[in-house]
Motif scaffolding. Sequence first.
Motif, short mmCIF file in Angstrom:
data_model
loop_
_atom_site.label_atom_id
_atom_site.label_comp_id
_atom_site.label_asym_id
_atom_site.label_seq_id
_atom_site.Cartn_x
_atom_site.Cartn_y
_atom_site.Cartn_z
N LYS A 76 -10.52 16.97 1.44
CA LYS A 76 -10.87 15.73 1.27
C LYS A 76 -10.86 14.35 1.86
CE LYS A 76 -10.34 18.00 -3.36
NZ LYS A 76 -9.79 18.61 -4.29
N GLN A 77 -11.12 14.29 3.17
CA GLN A 77 -10.79 13.44 3.25
C GLN A 77 -11.97 13.16 4.49
OE1 GLN A 77 -8.27 14.39 6.81
NE2 GLN A 77 -6.20 13.96 5.52
N LEU A 116 -14.18 10.22 3.50
CA LEU A 116 -14.36 9.12 3.94
C LEU A 116 -13.46 8.23 5.22
CD1 LEU A 116 -15.04 7.68 0.10
CD2 LEU A 116 -16.66 7.74 2.13
N ILE A 118 0.84 4.79 4.41
CA ILE A 118 0.62 3.51 4.05
C ILE A 118 0.60 4.24 1.64
CG2 ILE A 118 -0.32 1.45 2.48
CD1 ILE A 118 -1.00 0.83 5.06
N THR A 166 3.69 3.96 -0.55
CA THR A 166 3.75 3.07 -1.01
C THR A 166 3.17 3.39 -2.40
OG1 THR A 166 2.32 2.24 -0.76
CG2 THR A 166 4.04 1.84 0.37
N ARG A 167 2.89 2.80 -3.34
CA ARG A 167 2.21 2.99 -4.54
C ARG A 167 0.34 2.77 -4.44
NH1 ARG A 167 1.87 -1.53 -9.15
NH2 ARG A 167 3.73 -0.25 -9.93
N VAL A 168 0.37 2.15 -2.96
CA VAL A 168 -1.76 1.62 -2.96
C VAL A 168 -1.75 3.28 -2.78
CG1 VAL A 168 -2.69 0.39 -0.78
CG2 VAL A 168 -0.02 -0.11 -1.39
N SER A 169 -3.03 3.42 -3.34
CA SER A 169 -4.09 4.71 -3.65
C SER A 169 -4.84 5.17 -1.79
CB SER A 169 -4.49 4.62 -4.77
OG SER A 169 -5.17 3.78 -4.58
N ASP A 226 -7.60 5.43 -1.78
CA ASP A 226 -8.92 4.54 -1.58
C ASP A 226 -8.14 3.07 -1.32
OD1 ASP A 226 -8.17 4.68 -3.98
OD2 ASP A 226 -9.58 3.46 -4.46
N SER A 227 -8.26 2.61 -1.67
CA SER A 227 -7.22 0.92 -1.33
C SER A 227 -6.98 0.98 -0.54
CB SER A 227 -6.25 0.65 -2.12
OG SER A 227 -6.88 0.36 -3.93
N LEU A 229 -7.88 2.73 2.62
CA LEU A 229 -8.63 3.23 3.48
C LEU A 229 -9.51 1.75 3.59
CD1 LEU A 229 -9.34 5.71 4.79
CD2 LEU A 229 -10.95 6.35 2.84
N GLY A 230 -9.67 1.43 2.63
CA GLY A 230 -10.47 0.09 2.33
C GLY A 230 -10.16 -1.20 3.16
N THR A 231 -8.82 -1.42 2.96
CA THR A 231 -8.02 -2.60 3.51
C THR A 231 -7.96 -2.39 4.84
OG1 THR A 231 -6.60 -1.90 1.65
CG2 THR A 231 -5.34 -3.75 3.41
#
Lengths: 369, 375
Positions: free
Chosen positions: B35-36, B38, B84, B88-91, B93-94, B96-98
């Motif tokens: 499931k990686q 992206l 990350i 941390t609480r950063v999901s 997908d976020s 990845l996008g950042t």
Amino acid sequence: MTQPQLEIQLIAIVVAAACALPGVFLVLRKMAMMSDAISHAILPGIVIAFFITSDLNAPLLILAAAMMGVLTVVLVELIYRTKLVKEDAAIGLVFPALFSIGVILIAQYAGDVHLDTDAVLLGELAFAPFDRLTIGGADVGPRAFWVMSVILLLNIGFITLFYKELKLATFDAGLAAALGFLPGALHYGLMALVSVTAVGAFDAVGSILVVALMVGPAATANLLTDKLTRLISLSLVIGIGDAIAGYWLAHFFDTSIAGSMATVVGFSFVLALMFAPNQGVVSVLRRRRLQRLNFAAKMLTIHLANHEGTPDEQRENQIDHLEDHLTWDAVFATRIVKFSEQRGLVKTAGKQLQLTDAGRVLASEAVVN
Amino acid sequence: MFALFSDYTFQVVALGAALLGVVSGALGTFAVLRKQSLLGDAISHAALPGIALAFLITGTKSALGLMLGAMAAGLIATLLVSSISISTRVSYDSALGTILSVFFGFGLVLLTVIQKMPNANQAGLSTFLFGQAAALVIEEVVTMCIFGAIALTPTLLFWKEFKLLAFDPEYGQSLGMPIRYLDILLTSLLVVAIVIGLQTVGVVLMSAMIIAPAVAARQWTNRLGIMVSLSALFGALAGVLGAFFSSTITHLPTGPTIVLVISGIVVISLFLAPNRGLLWRWLRNRRNAQQLKLDAVLLDVYALAAQHTPMTHPHAEAVLNVMNEMSAKTERSLERLSELGLVEKVRTGDWSLTARGQTYVEQLMKDRFKTESTA
């Protein structure tokens, strides 16, 4: 500050604000990568509409691109629903295929199209002030500013109008569906919004940096607050701040404006990641350290209470003995004794340790629980 | 057409594209299974600052230096994304996008710095963005070949470990495998695979080369070994066919053509692959629906017959039509049942249950009772 500089910053502000709004919901719904997919997949929409109108500024372009964005979402869902492909893989299948169609269309008609794929991907904010909007012969300002302002208003309108529904569908899609809020329709509405914003912003900041302005500020703000209203306003502030700081950075170092905006987005994200009050790495580490000390102090009080008033007290309740009994080394033991003394749990007399009343209470509570 | 295949330039391009397909197909399999999917997209974007820095440091456009720079940046980006999203609480997908967009943006900044340099021998930006398979030279293909071997050899050596990593990392951990390091190793190999492809298909399309062959291969098999080989095969096929189409049709860029070919292979696989394919699933559903319809009619016949002795007593079709749950015409079903020898047409409009029909229904009811009581 010169007129173009001011105008570039005004454009940057509306672009950043327009991107941040749908970005918040993308981040909360764990669909941040949809912004990446949509911002690439709108390319064939732009190209086809351009073939029809031969005008890069036609409103049809935005409409076609928005439809392309929604088509991307529909295709992703269609593939995902077959249960043959996982969702992230479905996203990764759809947008490169659509993007390829766009690139091929441009290449096929390369001779008579002034549409550059580099420009679509990278954008050039510095040129935005040269493209003026004239109404009745009067110059009213850069076209990009007005286009993005309209899109910003659209985003504000959508989010205020459907705020309650969006909030519910984002945090509890099942309940939203059960209450008849049509989370599916909201989902497509949001995606259409993302598409419109992406196409509006692409010639200002380029499609890849649309991702930075959509995901970055929202992800940063998400580290700083737990309240949706505050999350939205913080994302706006951070996005606008990043955009302006990025502009001046680019100005002083004479580099790509969009690139340095994204860099500043990254910088503020890292700052939040490190120093956010609750979620930041520093505060997490501090909290863990405090937990460790508190736990050790509790252990110490239990140990002392256990031997208090017994014949062994003299031998057991000594700082040197902790190493045997609690397997603490001398440094840690001294640190904990000092910590407990500061908290008023323990008194020391030379090497001998004595519980205070507060220490006794803590120990008995800890043992009972 | 045969002239084309003996053409040297075409041979080089096709070889390069096929090589890219093999490596990204094989390693993409693991990315898709884990499931990686992206992640490939993020890595390819994040490689830009690495390329720019490598150029700034070495001052040359040698493929080797740029590839190493791209690999370093890609690896840093993936490590950042995973740490990350884990701590941390950063999901995911976020993160990845950042990371994707920030790295890419920083790369743009570096590129504009390079452009400003006096001896601006700028590493071609559009080559990096869209790839330039048509401009591949044999030296680059040899470099790709070496890196491809570097990426594929550990995959074979650590086959068992990677298999466990893909399907049950917790179990692997409990066996004492260094799962974290294996994860980093596998991701590094993916980075190598992506960097190989960048100069052929470019940033945006590289993610398709990671995902699409693996998704296509997944439809045909449930075995990892076969999936990896099939995925590599599909990747190579797409590479060669893409190179072929783009050199026979004018103004057809190679990278996007390869992507469209592999997307076509995915669509074909989704529809036609045995067992999982949508076409077979549709046929299977139709067959099941027909069988259920026949059974329902036969059960109605049985219900009527059970009220008489002997059970072969004939009953009117009109009654069966009324009894049918969907109030459908039962004539065709009855015809089909009589072909199977389960009912018999006594005269027009009258049907009777045969002895075989009776045993069939009794068996059916027994089976149903069994499944209901075990359910």
